[in-house]
Design an enzyme around this catalytic site. Structure first.
Site, PDB file in Angstrom:
ATOM      1  N   SER A 148       0.638  -1.259  -0.266  1.00 50.51           N
ATOM      2  CA  SER A 148      -0.062  -0.190   0.037  1.00 50.51           C
ATOM      3  C   SER A 148       0.931   1.194   0.030  1.00 50.51           C
ATOM      4  O   SER A 148       1.740   1.481  -0.933  1.00 50.51           O
ATOM      5  CB  SER A 148      -1.018  -0.016   1.209  1.00 50.51           C
ATOM      6  OG  SER A 148      -1.840   0.952   1.029  1.00 50.51           O
ATOM      7  N   ASP A 307      -2.169   6.407  -3.812  1.00 48.37           N
ATOM      8  CA  ASP A 307      -1.064   5.537  -3.452  1.00 48.37           C
ATOM      9  C   ASP A 307      -0.602   4.834  -4.251  1.00 48.37           C
ATOM     10  O   ASP A 307      -1.199   4.409  -5.224  1.00 48.37           O
ATOM     11  CB  ASP A 307      -1.342   5.305  -1.985  1.00 48.37           C
ATOM     12  CG  ASP A 307      -2.404   4.037  -1.863  1.00 48.37           C
ATOM     13  OD1 ASP A 307      -3.109   3.973  -2.898  1.00 48.37           O
ATOM     14  OD2 ASP A 307      -2.375   3.387  -1.010  1.00 48.37           O
ATOM     15  N   ASP A 309      -0.580   1.351  -4.677  1.00 49.24           N
ATOM     16  CA  ASP A 309      -1.679   0.169  -5.157  1.00 49.24           C
ATOM     17  C   ASP A 309      -3.288   0.818  -5.393  1.00 49.24           C
ATOM     18  O   ASP A 309      -4.089   0.072  -5.776  1.00 49.24           O
ATOM     19  CB  ASP A 309      -1.868  -0.999  -4.198  1.00 49.24           C
ATOM     20  CG  ASP A 309      -2.378  -0.577  -3.016  1.00 49.24           C
ATOM     21  OD1 ASP A 309      -2.125   0.452  -2.315  1.00 49.24           O
ATOM     22  OD2 ASP A 309      -3.154  -1.565  -2.389  1.00 49.24           O
ATOM     23  N   ASP A 311      -5.579   2.321  -3.957  1.00 50.61           N
ATOM     24  CA  ASP A 311      -6.802   2.185  -3.129  1.00 50.61           C
ATOM     25  C   ASP A 311      -7.233   3.325  -2.167  1.00 50.61           C
ATOM     26  O   ASP A 311      -8.230   3.604  -1.698  1.00 50.61           O
ATOM     27  CB  ASP A 311      -6.832   0.976  -2.446  1.00 50.61           C
ATOM     28  CG  ASP A 311      -5.908   0.780  -1.263  1.00 50.61           C
ATOM     29  OD1 ASP A 311      -4.689   1.658  -1.128  1.00 50.61           O
ATOM     30  OD2 ASP A 311      -5.686  -0.310  -0.522  1.00 50.61           O
TER      31      ASP A 311
END
Length: 581
Positions: A148, A307, A309, A311
């Protein structure tokens, strides 16, 4: 008999299986017993959503062998579910971090060795699109290799169920059982990728899934005509922060009809070191520095960042002084929620059984907004997996219609074709909210001030205390123990009226000295204090990082008043915490 950390260190150092890169790392710490212990005193924990850790050699690090171990546990679980689950298979995605592609391939080879079908994305892919792909392909599970928004030295392994949501605690427990039965992570054998592809076991997940996702994305647009009115005038600056969001977000904004989109070139391409930022986290104001320079030069209306990834979404808007402010997750959530419910009501589409879902550490302003539209809000534990579980529950029992879910840490979900927080959805929706206010001659900041004026000046903050290693973990538990076992009855001369302990599922009221077991949520090591003036604070250890997290919330009668209240509450609690270190 379990091996000591010293024995494990020697085993890895001298193993013919361990690759030279990792052996060199271990050789470099030959004289550092503390570092050796930290790398081998335990195995990297597989928690509620998977595992996350620093990349490197050791059982307490993430590397190809620990990825194989986790994947072997997942494979054993799928095998136990029978032939249909094996054929449905696993979708595997990865972000732009160091080793992400390599680790994703190890997942595919490990499950594929057992004959379990694997769909491996051929490009870096956002976590929410992995969630969508699991649902769209009717796969049995999904895995995404990502840490993340953690710093560049980290990577992680997240597992998803066949609903596209993060795996349930029950499934995690069984996977962990299988993982723990593996005595030697270095002994796991995998079949070659080429052979598995030739057999049709490893398959490529490609462009067609992104196309399908964008088609679904169009369904969350509330007012196409409104966007068309300002499509050329609304100036958007977007930064993917070197992550996976670049192509999907651009395609999503294009599908919504936005014409004036500028991407931050310095942060557009994948970069495993995230070299232009201290941390690739859109919660951090520093991550927006380059985007702000673009915004000033282009006279932008809204700046957005995702960010690695994709999400989590951060948004910055001009304040009354013309400077860009990075909104909090609570503030952007309030803007999105209010706009969504307003449009649905205006168009007579607001369902009577609609429901909003937020976490226990998310601002109460969302509940207040929902109430004004006649809708209930329910709370879940921290973590979007719990929001996903509630969506599934409502879908199965046909009780409520999910409308919006969010958490203070920049995670939002509008369309339930994804079952995790989705920064691609959030970016296009935030742009539509900005278009709405632009059409009225206002900024997003103006819109936020209007919401505060109508519903109250809520103000929240988060403080994190990083305490690494074994000693750090013990200190975090000590802090929680003091606040739990010797509770404070007063903070800054304001009475504590109630404490909720989510570990024991108890609610203690100091007005009546009554303790009741009435918290209908899974057990979690979280404490929440409620004060007489309506403020609250919450303590919990992070599930993914070596941190203790402290959440604060107040409600004032003006921005200045709420900011003063918040500062007092923060300083009081953090001084108590520091005295315990």
């Amino acid at each position: 008999m379990q091996m000591s950390w010293q024995e494990l260190y020697e085993k890895w150092l001298n193993s013919p299986v361990v690759v030279q890169e990792l052996k060199d790392e271990l050789q470099n710490i030959k004289d550092n017993t503390k570092e050796q212990e930290d790398r081998f005193y335990k195995s990297l924990e597989f928690g509620t959503g998977g595992m996350r850790g620093e990349i490197g050699a050791g059982t307490n690090r993430i590397n190809k062998y620990m990825v194989r171990k986790a994947s072997e546990g997942l494979a054993q679980y799928i095998l136990m579910q029978g032939k249909e689950a094996v054929e449905q298979g696993v979708v595997i995605a990865y972000d732009t971090r160091h080793k992400s592609r390599e680790f994703a391939l190890e997942v595919a080879k490990t499950v594929g060795t057992h004959g379990i079908k694997a769909y491996l994305f051929d490009e870096v892919t956002p976590t929410p699109i992995l969630s969508f792909a699991v649902r769209h392909l009717h796969a049995y599970a999904g895995v995404v290799i990502t840490a993340s928004h953690n710093p560049s030295e980290y990577n992680g392994y997240k597992v998803y169920g066949n609903d596209g949501g993060q795996v349930s605690p029950t499934m995690v427990d069984i996977i962990v059982k299988y993982i723990n039965e593996i005595e030697d992570e270095l002994s796991i054998q995998v079949v070659d990728e080429v052979e598995l592809r030739e057999k049709g076991i490893i398959n490529t997940a490609g462009e067609e899934l992104l196309t399908e996702y964008i088609n679904h994305l169009k369904t969350i647009q509330q007012n196409k005509q409104l966007v068309e009115k300002v499509a050329h005038d609304l100036s958007i600056v977007y930064t993917p922060l070197h992550g996976t969001g670049n192509i999907p977000v651009k395609k999503g904004l294009e599908a919504f009809g936005f014409k004036n989109v500028n991407v931050v070139r310095e942060q557009e391409q994948p970069d495993s070191n995230f070299s232009t930022v201290l941390s690739p986290n859109p919660e951090e104001h520093e991550a927006f520095e380059i985007a702000i320079s673009y915004g000033d030069r282009l006279n932008a209306d809204i700046l957005m960042g995702t960010d690695p990834d994709a999400d989590r979404l951060g948004v910055a808007v001009r304040n009354n002084s013309g400077k860009f402010d990075v909104l909090t997750g609570n503030q952007m959530g309030a803007l999105m929620l209010h706009y969504l419910l307003f449009q649905m009501k205006e168009q007579n589409r607001l369902p009577e059984n609609g429901i909003i879902i937020k976490t226990i550490v998310t601002s109460e302003i969302g509940r207040t907004i929902a109430q004004s539209f006649g809708l209930p809000t329910i709370d879940t534990l921290t973590g979007f997996k719990f929001i996903g579980e509630k969506i599934n529950e409502f879908e199965e029992n046909n009780s409520y219609k999910f409308l919006f879910g969010y958490e203070e840490s920049y995670g939002y979900l509008i369309g339930d074709f994804v079952r995790d927080k989705d920064a691609v959805q959030s970016a296009v929706f935030a742009a539509e909210v900005a278009a709405f206010y632009k059409s009225k001659g206002q900024t997003l900041f103006d819109g936020l001030m209007g919401i505060f004026e109508q519903y109250g000046y809520y103000k929240e903050s988060l403080r994190s205390l990083t305490l690494k290693g074994k000693e750090g973990a013990e200190k975090i538990q000590q802090i929680l123990s003091v606040f739990r076992e010797s509770p404070f009855k007063e903070i800054n001369n304001v009475k504590v009226v109630k404490i909720e302990d989510y570990l024991t599922s108890t609610r203690t009221s100091f007005d009546t000295d009554e303790t009741t077991s009435t918290i209908d949520l899974p057990k979690s090591n979280v404490l929440k204090y409620f004060l007489e003036d309506g403020s609250w604070f919450c303590l919990r250890p992070s599930g993914t990082e070596p941190k203790a997290k402290f959440y604060f919330s107040v409600k004032g009668n003006s921005l200045e008043h709420s900011e003063a209240l918040l500062k007092e509450l923060e300083e009081s609690i953090m001084s108590k915490v520091e005295s315990l270190l």
